[in-house]
Each structure stands twice: as C-alpha cells, then as structure tokens.
Design a protein around this motif. Structure first.
Motif, mmCIF file in Angstrom:
data_model
loop_
_atom_site.group_PDB
_atom_site.id
_atom_site.type_symbol
_atom_site.label_atom_id
_atom_site.label_comp_id
_atom_site.label_asym_id
_atom_site.label_seq_id
_atom_site.Cartn_x
_atom_site.Cartn_y
_atom_site.Cartn_z
ATOM 1 N N GLN A 179 -8.400 -0.674 5.446
ATOM 2 C CA GLN A 179 -8.484 0.547 4.558
ATOM 3 C C GLN A 179 -7.391 0.178 3.529
ATOM 4 O O GLN A 179 -6.329 -0.610 3.763
ATOM 5 C CB GLN A 179 -7.777 1.555 5.366
ATOM 6 C CG GLN A 179 -8.751 1.965 6.665
ATOM 7 C CD GLN A 179 -8.204 3.170 7.192
ATOM 8 O OE1 GLN A 179 -8.189 4.281 6.680
ATOM 9 N NE2 GLN A 179 -7.929 3.148 8.572
ATOM 10 N N PRO A 180 -7.522 0.585 2.268
ATOM 11 C CA PRO A 180 -6.650 0.217 1.000
ATOM 12 C C PRO A 180 -5.353 0.974 1.191
ATOM 13 O O PRO A 180 -5.170 1.982 2.016
ATOM 14 C CB PRO A 180 -7.514 0.739 -0.024
ATOM 15 C CG PRO A 180 -8.058 1.720 0.436
ATOM 16 C CD PRO A 180 -8.656 1.438 1.889
ATOM 17 N N ALA A 181 -4.235 0.379 0.534
ATOM 18 C CA ALA A 181 -2.884 0.995 0.578
ATOM 19 C C ALA A 181 -3.074 2.622 0.167
ATOM 20 O O ALA A 181 -2.056 3.271 0.298
ATOM 21 C CB ALA A 181 -2.085 0.400 -0.210
ATOM 22 N N THR A 182 -3.902 3.055 -0.632
ATOM 23 C CA THR A 182 -4.117 4.163 -1.072
ATOM 24 C C THR A 182 -4.834 5.007 -0.296
ATOM 25 O O THR A 182 -5.136 6.462 -0.476
ATOM 26 C CB THR A 182 -4.604 4.423 -2.574
ATOM 27 O OG1 THR A 182 -6.294 3.338 -2.219
ATOM 28 C CG2 THR A 182 -4.191 3.670 -3.637
ATOM 29 N N SER A 183 -5.198 4.478 0.844
ATOM 30 C CA SER A 183 -6.082 5.533 2.242
ATOM 31 C C SER A 183 -4.955 6.391 2.468
ATOM 32 O O SER A 183 -3.727 6.572 2.628
ATOM 33 C CB SER A 183 -6.666 4.457 2.937
ATOM 34 O OG SER A 183 -5.476 4.021 3.906
ATOM 35 N N GLU A 184 -5.487 7.570 3.307
ATOM 36 C CA GLU A 184 -4.939 8.460 3.944
ATOM 37 C C GLU A 184 -4.064 7.981 5.238
ATOM 38 O O GLU A 184 -2.925 8.389 5.146
ATOM 39 C CB GLU A 184 -5.858 9.674 4.424
ATOM 40 C CG GLU A 184 -5.084 10.840 5.141
ATOM 41 C CD GLU A 184 -6.068 11.872 5.578
ATOM 42 O OE1 GLU A 184 -5.723 12.718 6.408
ATOM 43 O OE2 GLU A 184 -7.248 11.870 5.100
ATOM 44 N N ALA A 185 -4.708 7.120 5.965
ATOM 45 C CA ALA A 185 -3.907 6.308 6.862
ATOM 46 C C ALA A 185 -2.833 5.387 6.409
ATOM 47 O O ALA A 185 -1.719 5.659 7.123
ATOM 48 C CB ALA A 185 -4.987 5.289 7.660
ATOM 49 N N ALA A 186 -2.854 4.760 5.472
ATOM 50 C CA ALA A 186 -1.686 4.232 5.121
ATOM 51 C C ALA A 186 -0.514 4.780 4.420
ATOM 52 O O ALA A 186 0.660 4.785 4.676
ATOM 53 C CB ALA A 186 -2.186 3.148 3.959
ATOM 54 N N MET A 187 -0.929 6.078 3.448
ATOM 55 C CA MET A 187 0.095 6.940 3.086
ATOM 56 C C MET A 187 0.638 7.811 3.953
ATOM 57 O O MET A 187 1.799 8.118 4.179
ATOM 58 C CB MET A 187 -0.846 7.872 2.151
ATOM 59 C CG MET A 187 -0.954 7.067 0.833
ATOM 60 S SD MET A 187 -1.480 8.279 -0.416
ATOM 61 C CE MET A 187 -3.260 8.992 0.383
ATOM 62 N N GLU A 191 4.532 8.108 4.672
ATOM 63 C CA GLU A 191 5.478 9.209 4.944
ATOM 64 C C GLU A 191 6.346 9.337 6.239
ATOM 65 O O GLU A 191 7.165 9.871 6.187
ATOM 66 C CB GLU A 191 4.337 10.440 5.000
ATOM 67 C CG GLU A 191 4.845 11.990 4.983
ATOM 68 C CD GLU A 191 5.920 12.336 3.752
ATOM 69 O OE1 GLU A 191 6.620 13.147 4.163
ATOM 70 O OE2 GLU A 191 6.078 11.668 2.970
ATOM 71 N N ALA A 192 5.583 8.825 7.247
ATOM 72 C CA ALA A 192 6.331 8.553 8.670
ATOM 73 C C ALA A 192 7.707 7.791 8.209
ATOM 74 O O ALA A 192 8.543 8.118 8.718
ATOM 75 C CB ALA A 192 5.424 8.197 9.540
ATOM 76 N N ALA A 243 1.783 5.063 -3.126
ATOM 77 C CA ALA A 243 0.649 5.937 -3.278
ATOM 78 C C ALA A 243 1.215 7.396 -2.652
ATOM 79 O O ALA A 243 0.637 8.482 -3.014
ATOM 80 C CB ALA A 243 -0.542 5.228 -2.514
ATOM 81 N N ASN A 244 1.894 7.087 -1.538
ATOM 82 C CA ASN A 244 2.382 8.427 -1.062
ATOM 83 C C ASN A 244 3.256 9.203 -1.851
ATOM 84 O O ASN A 244 3.133 10.590 -1.867
ATOM 85 C CB ASN A 244 3.079 7.987 0.396
ATOM 86 C CG ASN A 244 3.676 9.218 1.082
ATOM 87 O OD1 ASN A 244 2.743 10.068 1.593
ATOM 88 N ND2 ASN A 244 4.886 9.656 1.283
ATOM 89 N N ALA A 245 4.250 8.785 -2.585
ATOM 90 C CA ALA A 245 5.032 9.220 -3.681
ATOM 91 C C ALA A 245 4.108 9.904 -4.518
ATOM 92 O O ALA A 245 4.328 10.972 -5.147
ATOM 93 C CB ALA A 245 5.862 8.490 -4.150
ATOM 94 N N ASP A 246 2.968 9.212 -5.193
ATOM 95 C CA ASP A 246 2.134 9.935 -6.073
ATOM 96 C C ASP A 246 1.433 11.339 -5.486
ATOM 97 O O ASP A 246 1.322 12.086 -6.113
ATOM 98 C CB ASP A 246 1.092 8.986 -6.608
ATOM 99 C CG ASP A 246 1.722 7.610 -7.272
ATOM 100 O OD1 ASP A 246 2.679 8.074 -7.945
ATOM 101 O OD2 ASP A 246 1.019 6.841 -7.506
ATOM 102 N N ARG A 247 1.012 10.870 -4.267
ATOM 103 C CA ARG A 247 0.410 12.049 -3.465
ATOM 104 C C ARG A 247 1.557 13.297 -3.425
ATOM 105 O O ARG A 247 0.825 14.525 -3.589
ATOM 106 C CB ARG A 247 0.054 11.609 -2.022
ATOM 107 C CG ARG A 247 -0.769 12.787 -1.284
ATOM 108 C CD ARG A 247 -1.299 12.269 0.009
ATOM 109 N NE ARG A 247 -0.347 11.910 1.045
ATOM 110 C CZ ARG A 247 -0.497 11.396 2.189
ATOM 111 N NH1 ARG A 247 -1.751 11.694 2.940
ATOM 112 N NH2 ARG A 247 0.458 11.042 3.002
ATOM 113 N N HIS A 248 2.427 13.352 -3.304
ATOM 114 C CA HIS A 248 3.603 14.324 -3.285
ATOM 115 C C HIS A 248 4.048 14.680 -4.675
ATOM 116 O O HIS A 248 5.147 15.351 -4.223
ATOM 117 C CB HIS A 248 4.589 13.851 -2.195
ATOM 118 C CG HIS A 248 4.050 14.059 -0.803
ATOM 119 N ND1 HIS A 248 3.588 12.865 -0.126
ATOM 120 C CD2 HIS A 248 4.138 14.826 0.212
ATOM 121 C CE1 HIS A 248 3.329 13.326 1.236
ATOM 122 N NE2 HIS A 248 3.598 14.480 1.323
#
Length: 249
Positions: A179-187, A191-192, A243-248
């Motif tokens: 899974q890419p670093a932009t995947s939900e699992a990686a993000m 976040e954790a 990617a997670n920071a972008d998501r939030h």
C-alpha cells in the motif's frame, strides 16, 4: 462468492482484495449476472494460501514468487523459520527487561538510565538526550515533555514502548502489503504516531508533525532506526505523515 463475502470470510478489507486483484495476485475468476466479479473455489484456495504466507511475514513479491514456483516453498519457509527464531530470542530478552521494570515499578522506584537502556536498547543513548536538550531545551515542547515524563513510572515507559512498537508494526504492515504512503492504512498509522507523541510527550499538531517527520530522512540516526525495522520505512513514514497532514488540512 462476492468481494464483500470473501473479505468477511478471510477477515480482510475489500481494499486489500482489490489490491490483490490489481497486482494479479488473486484475481476473481468469474462474474455475476450483474457483471460483478466473484471468486471461484480455486480462487478461494489461492487466497487462503496467500493469507497463510502473509501471516508468516512474506512480502507480496515473495508470495507471488512462491505461488509461481511451489518448489521454493521449503527454502522460503526454512529461512523464515530462522528469522522467527531470532525474533523469539529478541522477544525473550525484551520480556526479561519488562519483568525487571515491573519489579521496580511495584516498589515505586523511578526509571534509571540503565533501566531505560535495557528496555529501549540502542534507541536510548545518553548522548542523544544531551544533544536533544541542547537543541530544543528552550522550547515549550521540551518543557512540556520534561514535566510529563518526570512522573512516569517503569510501567508507563513499558506501555510507551509497546505503543511505539505497535505503531511501527502498522507502518510495516502497510508498507509490506504494497500500500502506498498515501493509503488509508499508512495515514492511519501516521495519525496514531502523532497522537502517541501528543498524548505521551507534548502537544503536536499536524503541521508540527510534518516538520518532525523530515528528521526521519534528514538525520541518519533517525533513518537507521526505521531502516533497521524495514528497508524503505524511514521515507515511507515521512511520506505517510505528510499525507496524513494533508488529509487533515
């Protein structure tokens, strides 16, 4: 069987099954009257083999090689067994360290430098602590972290270590499953990771977390810590944090 039914049967996500389909690892062999892909009996047998190999720790590329060349299974399993036995030895040593920490916690003793080194291994070095204080000792984050950790018991540190290991395991699982670093699992792992730092050490918003992650690829010591866990993990974690920071945002 439909994708959803197979996901429930094997305790997988639909996203994982779609990924296996995309890379040609397990491709549904038929279609329903409505045009949806469905899994045949042979597909389920192949998927069950994939699931077993994944639980043994094989990467998706290794699983594909095993399925393409069944004669190599014994060699792969032999090497994997040796790796597992080595890991068991490491875990036994960790259990011993945790037991020592628990014994001291029951007597309300504070964590000593030797205790920290025993629990965290090479990840804890006094010179790193001194360097960190020199670089960030005047920041509010350092003051907040120092105030919180001063009251931590050995049981607290053992829990922190377990939480960190679980987060790293989540990153590795996402990485090795392709899974890419932009995947939900990686993000979600990123976040954790952010919440772990925020809950245990100092307030950490997503922008600060993004800057922190740059050290994982910019400082060779941070990079080595992650690369010792899995090849390519340092860059993967950095990218997942961004990617997670972008998501939030």
């Amino acid at each position: 069987m439909s994708v959803g039914a197979v996901a429930d049967l094997f305790d997988l996500t639909v996203r994982t099954l779609h990924h296996y389909d995309e890379i040609g690892l397990v491709v549904p062999g038929e279609r329903s009257p409505a045009g949806y892909r469905v899994y045949t009996h042979d597909d389920l047998v192949r998927l069950s083999t994939v699931v077993v190999y994944r639980r043994l720790g094989f990467s998706l590329d290794e699983v594909a090689q095993l399925l393409a060349d069944p004669a190599s299974v014994r060699d792969h399993l032999t090497r994997q067994r040796a790796a597992v036995m080595h890991r068991l030895d490491e875990l036994r040593e960790l259990v011993t360290a945790i037991d020592h920490a628990l014994e001291k916690d029951m007597s309300n003793e504070q964590m000593t430098t030797a205790d920290m080194r025993e629990l965290f291994g090479d990840g804890f070095k006094e010179e790193y602590q001194a360097e960190a204080q020199e670089r960030w000792g005047d920041t509010p984050q350092w003051a907040q972290s120092a105030k919180r950790t001063a009251a931590y018991t050995k049981a607290d540190w053992e829990a922190i270590k377990a939480e960190g290991d679980a987060i790293n395991a989540a990153f590795v699982a996402a990485l090795t499953s392709g899974q890419p670093a932009t995947s939900e699992a990686a993000m979600d792992a990123a976040e954790a990771h952010r919440r772990h730092i925020a809950d245990r050490f100092y307030d950490l918003d997503h922008d600060f977390h993004r800057n922190l992650a740059e050290m994982y690829v910019g400082d060779e010591r941070f990079t080595k810590t992650y690369e010792d866990i899995a090849a390519g993990l340092a860059q993967y974690v950095r990218d997942a944090v961004h990617a997670n920071a972008d998501r939030h945002a």
